[in-house]
Design a protein around this motif. Structure first.
Motif, PDB file in Angstrom:
ATOM      1  N   ILE A 191      16.696  33.211  15.712  1.00 25.07           N
ATOM      2  CA  ILE A 191      17.926  33.950  15.956  1.00 25.07           C
ATOM      3  C   ILE A 191      19.170  33.151  15.581  1.00 25.07           C
ATOM      4  O   ILE A 191      20.197  33.724  15.211  1.00 25.07           O
ATOM      5  CB  ILE A 191      18.005  34.423  17.433  1.00 25.07           C
ATOM      6  N   GLY A 192      19.098  31.809  15.631  1.00 22.51           N
ATOM      7  CA  GLY A 192      20.245  31.007  15.224  1.00 22.51           C
ATOM      8  C   GLY A 192      20.596  31.230  13.766  1.00 22.51           C
ATOM      9  O   GLY A 192      21.755  31.489  13.411  1.00 22.51           O
ATOM     10  N   GLU A 193      19.585  31.158  12.903  1.00 23.25           N
ATOM     11  CA  GLU A 193      19.790  31.419  11.475  1.00 23.25           C
ATOM     12  C   GLU A 193      20.241  32.854  11.248  1.00 23.25           C
ATOM     13  O   GLU A 193      21.168  33.116  10.468  1.00 23.25           O
ATOM     14  CB  GLU A 193      18.490  31.158  10.716  1.00 23.25           C
ATOM     15  N   VAL A 194      19.605  33.784  11.946  1.00 24.67           N
ATOM     16  CA  VAL A 194      19.952  35.195  11.799  1.00 24.67           C
ATOM     17  C   VAL A 194      21.404  35.438  12.203  1.00 24.67           C
ATOM     18  O   VAL A 194      22.144  36.155  11.516  1.00 24.67           O
ATOM     19  CB  VAL A 194      18.999  36.070  12.640  1.00 24.67           C
ATOM     20  N   ALA A 195      21.845  34.838  13.298  1.00 23.76           N
ATOM     21  CA  ALA A 195      23.211  35.031  13.775  1.00 23.76           C
ATOM     22  C   ALA A 195      24.227  34.599  12.725  1.00 23.76           C
ATOM     23  O   ALA A 195      25.230  35.296  12.483  1.00 23.76           O
ATOM     24  CB  ALA A 195      23.428  34.256  15.071  1.00 23.76           C
ATOM     25  N   GLU A 196      23.988  33.475  12.106  1.00 26.33           N
ATOM     26  CA  GLU A 196      24.920  32.992  11.086  1.00 26.33           C
ATOM     27  C   GLU A 196      24.951  33.938   9.882  1.00 26.33           C
ATOM     28  O   GLU A 196      26.023  34.219   9.333  1.00 26.33           O
ATOM     29  CB  GLU A 196      24.521  31.585  10.653  1.00 26.33           C
TER      30      GLU A 196
END
Length: 361
Positions: A191-196
């Motif tokens: 989700i960290g990568e997705v959020a960015e």
């Protein structure tokens, strides 16, 4: 700038009596949530839920108040385009959208950027919705495995970015948001990568359900993981979703976890007045009581009438089975009521079952 919260000092705490007990609530200082130019106040959103959040249900929620932004059921973009090409009536999931009060979000799903952009543009320009939301979180097999959509797209964050970019361009200036999950599974949380990527693609807000696709709706939502997303976002607000079923939990989401807004889902199906209670708690006001059972019974019959106005009595009776079960949830005698209401086929049968067996205590 996105909204935010800070906790008042201990000397400013208020004590409310909730459910018969006294609980010290740290009342947050709230800034209104901003989704693009749209101000969502209070920062409490009603989740889009397939098969439930139709026009009739949204009217019930509005009746109680406390919701900053309501949402439709999720709309199959490809199905919408097909109906449009056939000059057929638009999907039942858009029932009431053109005329009902704003703000209102419509959620769409598919895996093709052009199809989603085409539908998003229609919603923004013709229906004039307040927000176009893209579903990247639905875990059901029909959406993920058969259509390679919903939470399936968490496997390809770059594809998600391409979709968002295309829809944002098509819908401008209507804000486009994304709703997703923590990842495909507990060992593949991305989700960290997705959020960015969501932010870089131009989305105006990100909503995260605190489970993975593999979790479905099992276990507990991980609010700790939701809160860890916030530092990855520079410009857009983070909205948390999952397991919010009481006013206390809504207050805690703002005071303990790093979110700008909250989205309430399944709990509102049997407590559509929860939004009003949560909004009062966030303002530090006394929490309105639950309706009496007699009031709930009247509300159920009003809900039934709204559904029948659209679908007729026979189809309305069948569609109301699941809602009726929600109204009775957790009540003494609910099992017997559910057993009978799931068999009803006509309005006369519906009224009879409600009269005889709707929980009275």
């Amino acid at each position: 700038m996105p909204g935010g919260v800070t906790a008042l000092p201990a000397s400013s705490r208020r004590s409310e009596t909730l459910g018969g007990g006294s609980t010290d609530l740290v009342v947050p200082v709230l800034k209104p949530l901003k989704i693009g130019d749209l101000v969502v106040d209070p920062p409490i959103l009603q989740a889009p839920m397939a098969g439930y959040t139709n026009f009739a249900f949204r009217q019930i929620v509005r009746q109680f108040g406390g919701t900053g932004l309501l949402a439709t059921e999720m709309v199959n973009a490809r199905g919408f385009v097909w109906l449009d090409e056939q000059e057929a009536t638009h999907p039942d999931r858009l029932w009431g959208v053109a005329e009902e009060p704003r703000p209102l979000a419509v959620q769409i799903w598919d895996n093709d950027p052009e199809t989603l952009a085409k539908v998003g543009a229609r919603l923004a320009q013709e229906y004039k919705v307040s927000v176009v939301d893209i579903n990247f979180g639905c875990p059901v097999r029909q959406v993920t495995q058969r259509a390679k959509s919903g939470s399936y797209l968490l496997r390809t964050p770059d594809r998600m970015g391409q979709i968002i970019e295309r829809v944002v361009a098509a819908c401008h200036p209507t804000p486009v948001t994304a709703k997703t999950r923590l990842g495909c599974s507990r060992d593949k949380i991305n989700i960290g990568e997705v959020a960015e990527i969501v932010e870089q693609a131009g989305a105006a807000a990100l909503t995260v359900h605190g489970r993975t696709a593999a979790d479905m709706f099992r276990g507990e939502a991980s609010w700790d993981l939701i809160s860890q997303i916030k530092p990855r976002l520079k410009r857009i607000p983070l909205i948390g979703n999952g397991d919010l079923s009481t006013p206390q939990q809504v207050v805690e989401a703002f005071t303990r976890w790093n979110v700008d807004g909250v989205m309430i889902a399944r709990a509102c199906l049997n407590k559509p007045w929860l939004f009003r209670q949560a909004a009062a708690a966030l303002r530090g006001e006394p929490i309105p009581p639950d309706p009496t059972l007699e009031e709930e019974r009247s509300l159920l019959l009003h809900h039934f009438d709204l559904v029948c106005q659209r679908f007729g009595e026979e189809r309305g009776a069948v569609l109301m089975r699941k809602y009726a079960c929600c109204y009775a949830q957790g009540r003494q005698g609910a099992r017997d009521f559910r057993k009978q209401v799931v068999e009803i086929k006509t309005s006369a049968e519906f009224y009879d079952v409600v009269r005889r067996t709707f929980p009275k205590a």
